[in-house]
Design a protein around this motif. Structure first.
Motif, PDB file in Angstrom:
ATOM      1  N   PRO A  39       0.830  -1.214   0.000  1.00 46.30           N
ATOM      2  CA  PRO A  39       0.000   0.000   0.000  1.00 46.30           C
ATOM      3  C   PRO A  39       0.860   1.257   0.000  1.00 46.30           C
ATOM      4  CG  PRO A  39      -0.760  -1.572   1.664  1.00 46.30           C
ATOM      5  CD  PRO A  39       0.553  -2.086   1.168  1.00 46.30           C
ATOM      6  N   ASP A  40       0.439   2.243  -0.781  1.00 47.71           N
ATOM      7  CA  ASP A  40       1.146   3.514  -0.845  1.00 47.71           C
ATOM      8  C   ASP A  40       0.595   4.422   0.258  1.00 47.71           C
ATOM      9  OD1 ASP A  40       2.330   5.916  -1.425  1.00 47.71           O
ATOM     10  OD2 ASP A  40       1.823   5.909  -3.559  1.00 47.71           O
ATOM     11  N   ARG A  41       1.356   4.580   1.336  1.00 43.45           N
ATOM     12  CA  ARG A  41       0.891   5.334   2.499  1.00 43.45           C
ATOM     13  C   ARG A  41       1.093   6.841   2.354  1.00 43.45           C
ATOM     14  NH1 ARG A  41      -2.295   1.689   5.022  1.00 43.45           N
ATOM     15  NH2 ARG A  41      -1.207  -0.304   5.376  1.00 43.45           N
ATOM     16  N   ARG A  42       1.627   7.283   1.236  1.00 45.18           N
ATOM     17  CA  ARG A  42       1.892   8.700   1.057  1.00 45.18           C
ATOM     18  C   ARG A  42       0.611   9.455   0.680  1.00 45.18           C
ATOM     19  NH1 ARG A  42       6.431   8.186  -3.424  1.00 45.18           N
ATOM     20  NH2 ARG A  42       4.856   6.673  -4.116  1.00 45.18           N
ATOM     21  N   THR A  43       0.725  10.774   0.663  1.00 39.57           N
ATOM     22  CA  THR A  43      -0.369  11.621   0.202  1.00 39.57           C
ATOM     23  C   THR A  43       0.135  12.466  -0.961  1.00 39.57           C
ATOM     24  OG1 THR A  43       0.161  13.393   1.759  1.00 39.57           O
ATOM     25  CG2 THR A  43      -1.417  11.721   2.488  1.00 39.57           C
ATOM     26  N   SER A  44      -0.801  13.012  -1.715  1.00 38.52           N
ATOM     27  CA  SER A  44      -0.458  13.868  -2.850  1.00 38.52           C
ATOM     28  C   SER A  44      -1.247  15.164  -2.755  1.00 38.52           C
ATOM     29  CB  SER A  44      -0.781  13.169  -4.178  1.00 38.52           C
ATOM     30  OG  SER A  44       0.021  12.024  -4.363  1.00 38.52           O
ATOM     31  N   ALA A  45      -0.530  16.280  -2.752  1.00 36.86           N
ATOM     32  CA  ALA A  45      -1.176  17.588  -2.797  1.00 36.86           C
ATOM     33  C   ALA A  45      -1.349  17.962  -4.261  1.00 36.86           C
ATOM     34  CB  ALA A  45      -0.335  18.630  -2.065  1.00 36.86           C
ATOM     35  N   ALA A 105      -5.095  11.242   0.119  1.00 27.94           N
ATOM     36  CA  ALA A 105      -4.370  10.014   0.451  1.00 27.94           C
ATOM     37  C   ALA A 105      -4.254   9.181  -0.822  1.00 27.94           C
ATOM     38  CB  ALA A 105      -5.115   9.239   1.537  1.00 27.94           C
ATOM     39  N   ASN A 106      -3.041   8.741  -1.153  1.00 28.71           N
ATOM     40  CA  ASN A 106      -2.845   7.988  -2.394  1.00 28.71           C
ATOM     41  C   ASN A 106      -3.701   6.726  -2.447  1.00 28.71           C
ATOM     42  OD1 ASN A 106      -1.027   9.963  -3.047  1.00 28.71           O
ATOM     43  ND2 ASN A 106       0.770   8.630  -3.059  1.00 28.71           N
ATOM     44  N   ILE A 107      -3.887   6.087  -1.302  1.00 33.20           N
ATOM     45  CA  ILE A 107      -4.701   4.866  -1.266  1.00 33.20           C
ATOM     46  C   ILE A 107      -6.133   5.168  -1.700  1.00 33.20           C
ATOM     47  CG2 ILE A 107      -5.729   3.142   0.266  1.00 33.20           C
ATOM     48  CD1 ILE A 107      -3.140   3.096   1.833  1.00 33.20           C
ATOM     49  N   LEU A 219       2.718  14.637   7.735  1.00 35.74           N
ATOM     50  CA  LEU A 219       4.059  15.180   7.931  1.00 35.74           C
ATOM     51  C   LEU A 219       4.975  14.724   6.804  1.00 35.74           C
ATOM     52  CD1 LEU A 219       6.438  16.463   9.518  1.00 35.74           C
ATOM     53  CD2 LEU A 219       6.645  14.275  10.733  1.00 35.74           C
ATOM     54  N   VAL A 220       5.711  15.686   6.233  1.00 37.42           N
ATOM     55  CA  VAL A 220       6.824  15.386   5.327  1.00 37.42           C
ATOM     56  C   VAL A 220       8.036  16.122   5.865  1.00 37.42           C
ATOM     57  CG1 VAL A 220       7.707  15.439   2.969  1.00 37.42           C
ATOM     58  CG2 VAL A 220       5.242  15.197   3.362  1.00 37.42           C
ATOM     59  N   TRP A 221       8.970  15.367   6.427  1.00 33.73           N
ATOM     60  CA  TRP A 221      10.168  15.953   7.040  1.00 33.73           C
ATOM     61  C   TRP A 221      11.372  15.555   6.190  1.00 33.73           C
ATOM     62  CZ3 TRP A 221      12.575  13.689  12.145  1.00 33.73           C
ATOM     63  CH2 TRP A 221      13.755  14.383  12.446  1.00 33.73           C
ATOM     64  N   ILE A 222      12.007  16.546   5.588  1.00 35.07           N
ATOM     65  CA  ILE A 222      13.196  16.305   4.771  1.00 35.07           C
ATOM     66  C   ILE A 222      14.430  16.716   5.557  1.00 35.07           C
ATOM     67  CG2 ILE A 222      14.422  16.983   2.674  1.00 35.07           C
ATOM     68  CD1 ILE A 222      11.746  17.331   1.314  1.00 35.07           C
ATOM     69  N   ASP A 223      15.380  15.783   5.642  1.00 31.08           N
ATOM     70  CA  ASP A 223      16.616  16.047   6.379  1.00 31.08           C
ATOM     71  C   ASP A 223      17.655  15.032   5.914  1.00 31.08           C
ATOM     72  OD1 ASP A 223      18.506  16.836   8.457  1.00 31.08           O
ATOM     73  OD2 ASP A 223      16.769  17.588   9.562  1.00 31.08           O
ATOM     74  N   ASP A 224      18.827  15.072   6.525  1.00 32.45           N
ATOM     75  CA  ASP A 224      19.865  14.101   6.200  1.00 32.45           C
ATOM     76  C   ASP A 224      19.344  12.686   6.421  1.00 32.45           C
ATOM     77  OD1 ASP A 224      22.938  13.651   5.792  1.00 32.45           O
ATOM     78  OD2 ASP A 224      22.351  12.395   7.479  1.00 32.45           O
ATOM     79  N   ALA A 225      19.572  11.802   5.461  1.00 34.92           N
ATOM     80  CA  ALA A 225      18.991  10.458   5.514  1.00 34.92           C
ATOM     81  C   ALA A 225      19.429   9.701   6.764  1.00 34.92           C
ATOM     82  CB  ALA A 225      19.370   9.674   4.256  1.00 34.92           C
ATOM     83  N   THR A 260       5.920   5.459  10.644  1.00 30.51           N
ATOM     84  CA  THR A 260       6.788   6.362   9.890  1.00 30.51           C
ATOM     85  C   THR A 260       7.519   5.589   8.805  1.00 30.51           C
ATOM     86  OG1 THR A 260       8.624   6.021  11.443  1.00 30.51           O
ATOM     87  CG2 THR A 260       7.132   7.870  11.887  1.00 30.51           C
ATOM     88  N   PHE A 261       7.723   6.256   7.665  1.00 27.37           N
ATOM     89  CA  PHE A 261       8.478   5.679   6.559  1.00 27.37           C
ATOM     90  C   PHE A 261       9.517   6.697   6.114  1.00 27.37           C
ATOM     91  CE2 PHE A 261       4.408   3.542   6.490  1.00 27.37           C
ATOM     92  CZ  PHE A 261       4.746   2.214   6.272  1.00 27.37           C
ATOM     93  N   VAL A 262      10.693   6.206   5.704  1.00 29.14           N
ATOM     94  CA  VAL A 262      11.761   7.067   5.209  1.00 29.14           C
ATOM     95  C   VAL A 262      12.025   6.727   3.748  1.00 29.14           C
ATOM     96  CG1 VAL A 262      14.186   7.727   5.427  1.00 29.14           C
ATOM     97  CG2 VAL A 262      12.817   7.335   7.486  1.00 29.14           C
ATOM     98  N   PHE A 263      11.973   7.750   2.870  1.00 24.50           N
ATOM     99  CA  PHE A 263      12.181   7.564   1.435  1.00 24.50           C
ATOM    100  C   PHE A 263      13.411   8.341   0.998  1.00 24.50           C
ATOM    101  CE2 PHE A 263       7.609   7.260   2.185  1.00 24.50           C
ATOM    102  CZ  PHE A 263       7.275   6.092   1.507  1.00 24.50           C
ATOM    103  N   PRO A 264      14.332   7.712   0.257  1.00 25.28           N
ATOM    104  CA  PRO A 264      15.476   8.450  -0.285  1.00 25.28           C
ATOM    105  C   PRO A 264      15.006   9.460  -1.331  1.00 25.28           C
ATOM    106  CG  PRO A 264      15.392   6.235  -1.216  1.00 25.28           C
ATOM    107  CD  PRO A 264      14.345   6.290  -0.141  1.00 25.28           C
ATOM    108  N   LEU A 265      15.756  10.537  -1.506  1.00 23.84           N
ATOM    109  CA  LEU A 265      15.385  11.583  -2.449  1.00 23.84           C
ATOM    110  C   LEU A 265      16.368  11.648  -3.605  1.00 23.84           C
ATOM    111  CD1 LEU A 265      14.385  14.539  -0.101  1.00 23.84           C
ATOM    112  CD2 LEU A 265      12.940  12.732  -1.055  1.00 23.84           C
TER     113      LEU A 265
END
Length: 386
Positions: A39-45, A105-107, A219-225, A260-265
């Motif tokens: 399942p894609d737990r992300r959201t899309s604006a 929600a993508n789902i 929440l979308v938090w971007i920081d050092d992986a 929580t999930f962490v995705f590389p950018l």
């Protein structure tokens, strides 16, 4: 040569399903190869032009039944840099709109897309992936994970950043990996944020809260992986304290509502989006960090231009699929170049430590804050204006 369908669409994500529906709605017999995934737990604006497309294509009815309105964008410079940007608030009413867009929600979106796909008699969906691609006379052939082969004049690659179709068809791609990653989850806040998307800009990237209805925020938090994975490994109590600090304790008590999930950018771009009866849509053709709400918005503009290219083609001609791919590539070139440049510049400006870059970014936000004409132009670009 005999073909199994007019078109084959590869990839089961949102852009892939939307593309399969658009191709079928254009009257082509279509096979959609959509292997089941997690399942894609992300959201899309999605900005209003994208929402308008979803409605015009019959993919959703009332957006309020699926998502949550985005009426404001609030930017807070939370760095300690020598030159800081002003706090800036964009309100959709300035642009004469009830909302900039909607957060989905993508789902939920995928459920609606699948329901539409199931009602199209000329669209067949198979739970199968592709292991090989090769060109054949006046078309292409794909080999499925079960060993069978399918042929069609037109192939649409919507199989993501690691696209087999893109690589096997010979499209040149440029990809840049960042040391940053994105941590995503849902939060329950002590105080609601209404329709405001709130971005706290930190040196390694933004900490963004997107409205998800009631007191909930995505929440979308971007920081050092490495920092994000370390924070994730320390458990809920550590994360909660970090979230409180990052949000400057503006929203009362916070609880974590989802894992929580962490995705590389990374960024990815192609030299062209279509050629020789093959077209690329979604992250097969472009990928960006989640900055400026452009990912799926750009993918839906891909789908809209593919539908337009199909509308204008004479399929009685032997090389119609090559014509479609050339037309599609020409339609997408300017948008892909402009959006890619905009997002890359914005992301790198957020990370910039050099004083001239800081001054330019701060000056830009001051201009957006004070000059109505520039704000209007920024609204247009951010919402996908061409």
């Amino acid at each position: 040569m005999s073909f199994d369908a007019d078109a084959i669409v590869v990839g089961g994500g949102l852009a892939g399903v939307a593309a399969a529906i658009a191709v079928a709605q254009a009257g082509l017999t279509t096979i959609h190869l959509a292997p089941a995934g997690p399942p894609d737990r992300r959201t899309s604006a999605l900005m209003m032009p994208s929402v308008d497309y979803l409605q015009s294509a019959g993919l959703i009815d009332d957006p309020a039944d699926v998502g949550h309105a985005l009426t404001q964008i609030r930017i807070i410079d939370a760095t300690r840099r020598l030159i800081r940007a002003p706090e800036t608030l964009f309100d959709s009413r300035e642009a004469g709109l009830d909302a900039f867009g909607w957060n989905f929600a993508n789902i939920r979106l995928l459920e609606h897309f699948h329901a539409v796909a199931a009602g199209l008699d000329n669209l067949e969906t198979r739970n199968a992936g592709v292991t090989e691609f090769r060109r054949v006379e006046q078309g292409s052939e794909v080999t499925l994970t079960d060993g069978t082969t399918l042929r069609a004049p037109l192939v649409i690659g919507a199989d993501g950043k690691k696209s087999l179709i893109r690589a096997a068809a010979g499209f040149k791609a440029r990809e840049t990996q960042f040391t940053q990653a994105a941590l995503v989850c849902d939060l329950e806040l002590g105080r609601p944020i209404g329709g405001a998307s709130i971005e706290f800009h930190y040196p390694q990237g933004p900490f963004t809260l997107v409205p998800a209805g009631g007191n909930r925020a995505n929440l979308v938090w971007i920081d050092d992986a490495d920092l994000l994975r370390d924070a994730q490994s320390r458990g809920a109590d550590y994360l909660l304290e970090t979230f409180l600090d990052k949000s400057q304790r503006l929203f009362g008590a916070i609880t974590i509502a989802t894992p929580t999930f962490v995705f590389p950018l990374s960024t990815l771009s192609v030299d062209r989006a279509g050629a020789d009866g093959v077209v690329l849509v979604g992250e097969s053709a472009h990928a960006f960090p989640p900055i400026g709400a452009q990912g799926l918005n750009l993918g839906l503009r891909d789908v809209a231009d593919l539908a337009a290219a199909l509308t204008g083609v004479d399929r009685s001609e032997a090389n119609w699929a090559a014509t479609v791919s050339q037309d599609y590539s020409a339609r997408r070139a300017a948008d892909l170049a402009r959006t890619g440049g905009m997002v890359d510049t914005l992301f790198r400006s957020l990370l910039a430590e050099m004083l001239p870059a800081q001054a330019m970014r701060a000056g830009g936000l001051w201009a957006l804050k004070l000059l109505p004409g520039m704000r209007k132009h920024a609204f247009s670009l951010g919402m996908g204006g061409r």
